[in-house]
Design an enzyme around this catalytic site. Structure first.
Site, short mmCIF file in Angstrom:
data_model
loop_
_atom_site.label_atom_id
_atom_site.label_comp_id
_atom_site.label_asym_id
_atom_site.label_seq_id
_atom_site.Cartn_x
_atom_site.Cartn_y
_atom_site.Cartn_z
N GLN A 1 3.22 9.88 0.82
CA GLN A 1 4.45 9.11 1.00
C GLN A 1 5.42 9.30 -0.17
OE1 GLN A 1 2.35 5.25 2.17
NE2 GLN A 1 4.23 5.18 3.39
N GLY B 1 0.85 -1.19 0.00
CA GLY B 1 0.00 0.00 0.00
C GLY B 1 0.88 1.24 0.00
N HIS C 1 -2.75 7.61 6.62
CA HIS C 1 -1.75 8.51 6.03
C HIS C 1 -2.41 9.79 5.52
CE1 HIS C 1 2.10 6.51 6.20
NE2 HIS C 1 1.59 5.38 5.74
N HIS D 1 -4.67 1.51 7.24
CA HIS D 1 -3.32 2.05 7.40
C HIS D 1 -3.09 3.20 6.41
CE1 HIS D 1 1.17 1.63 8.06
NE2 HIS D 1 1.12 2.30 6.93
N GLU D 2 -3.46 2.98 5.15
CA GLU D 2 -3.24 4.01 4.12
C GLU D 2 -4.16 5.21 4.32
OE1 GLU D 2 -0.61 3.78 2.45
OE2 GLU D 2 -0.28 1.69 2.98
N CYS E 1 5.56 -0.10 7.58
CA CYS E 1 5.24 1.09 6.78
C CYS E 1 6.50 1.51 6.02
CB CYS E 1 4.79 2.22 7.71
SG CYS E 1 4.44 3.76 6.87
N LEU E 2 6.36 1.81 4.73
CA LEU E 2 7.53 2.19 3.94
C LEU E 2 8.14 3.50 4.45
CD1 LEU E 2 6.34 1.29 0.32
CD2 LEU E 2 7.83 -0.04 1.84
ZN ZN Z 1 2.46 3.55 5.96
#
Ligand code: ZN
Length: 184
Positions: free
Chosen positions: A51, A46, A142, A138-139, A96-97
């Site tokens: 991001q 995701g 963000h 989660h996304e 998470c990236l």
């Molecule tokens: Zn994340």
């Protein structure tokens, strides 16, 4: 297509609410292509637009490389709104990236309903559970300027303190392009 640098915990844009997309134009489509390339390059499932440093209410999900989810097609969520959260919650370990190497147990709703625009600007509604619900939540977070540390208890946040500081200072090994410290 291009691989974009991923914003890292501490970058201001990750703390801010994103803005609605007015129309899905060529720039949006190009952004989406770049987001998919960036996410796949980093082995993510995701990715939200902030991001990659873009202040827009967009995220993408692709579970097709996850075991048991091979039949799931990649999904683009534009201007999403979660319309229902189940009372039932589950605790799942997340990564998470923008928080490289960090893992933490996070409690979230087990099932959700979400409304969003697709790339043809049609309104879509999706019910999701298990891993799909988890990635979406989660996304979606963000886009609200929230990340894993905002969703764990103080005790866990305390345990993550040193790790978060190292990430912020980019003192961790990361094998995909990230933003530089100068952008902070
Ligand atoms: Zn994340």
């Amino acid at each position: 297509m291009a691989i974009l640098p991923i914003t890292i915990y501490g970058d201001k844009i990750l703390k801010e609410k994103t803005k609605s997309v007015n129309n899905v134009d060529g720039n949006t489509i190009e952004l989406l292509q770049n987001m998919f390339e960036t996410m796949h390059n980093a082995n993510g499932i995701g990715l939200a637009a902030n991001q990659v440093g873009i202040d827009k209410s967009i995220f993408i999900v692709d579970l097709s490389l996850s075991e048991g989810y091979e039949k799931y097609k990649p999904i683009v969520f534009i201007n999403p709104k979660i319309t229902l959260y189940s009372d039932e919650k589950s605790v799942i370990e997340e990564g998470c990236l923008s928080l490289p190497n960090l893992r933490a147990d996070v409690e979230r709703a087990s099932e959700i309903k979400i409304q969003y625009l697709d790339t043809d600007e049609n309104i879509q509604e999706l019910e999701a559970s298990e891993l799909l619900a988890r990635v979406i939540l989660h996304e979606y977070d963000h886009l609200l300027g929230k990340m894993i540390p905002d969703r764990v208890g103080d005790d866990i946040k305390q345990k993550l303190k040193n790790e978060l500081a190292s990430i912020k200072e980019r003192k961790v090994k990361i094998d995909y392009p990230i933003t530089t410290n100068k952008k902070l």
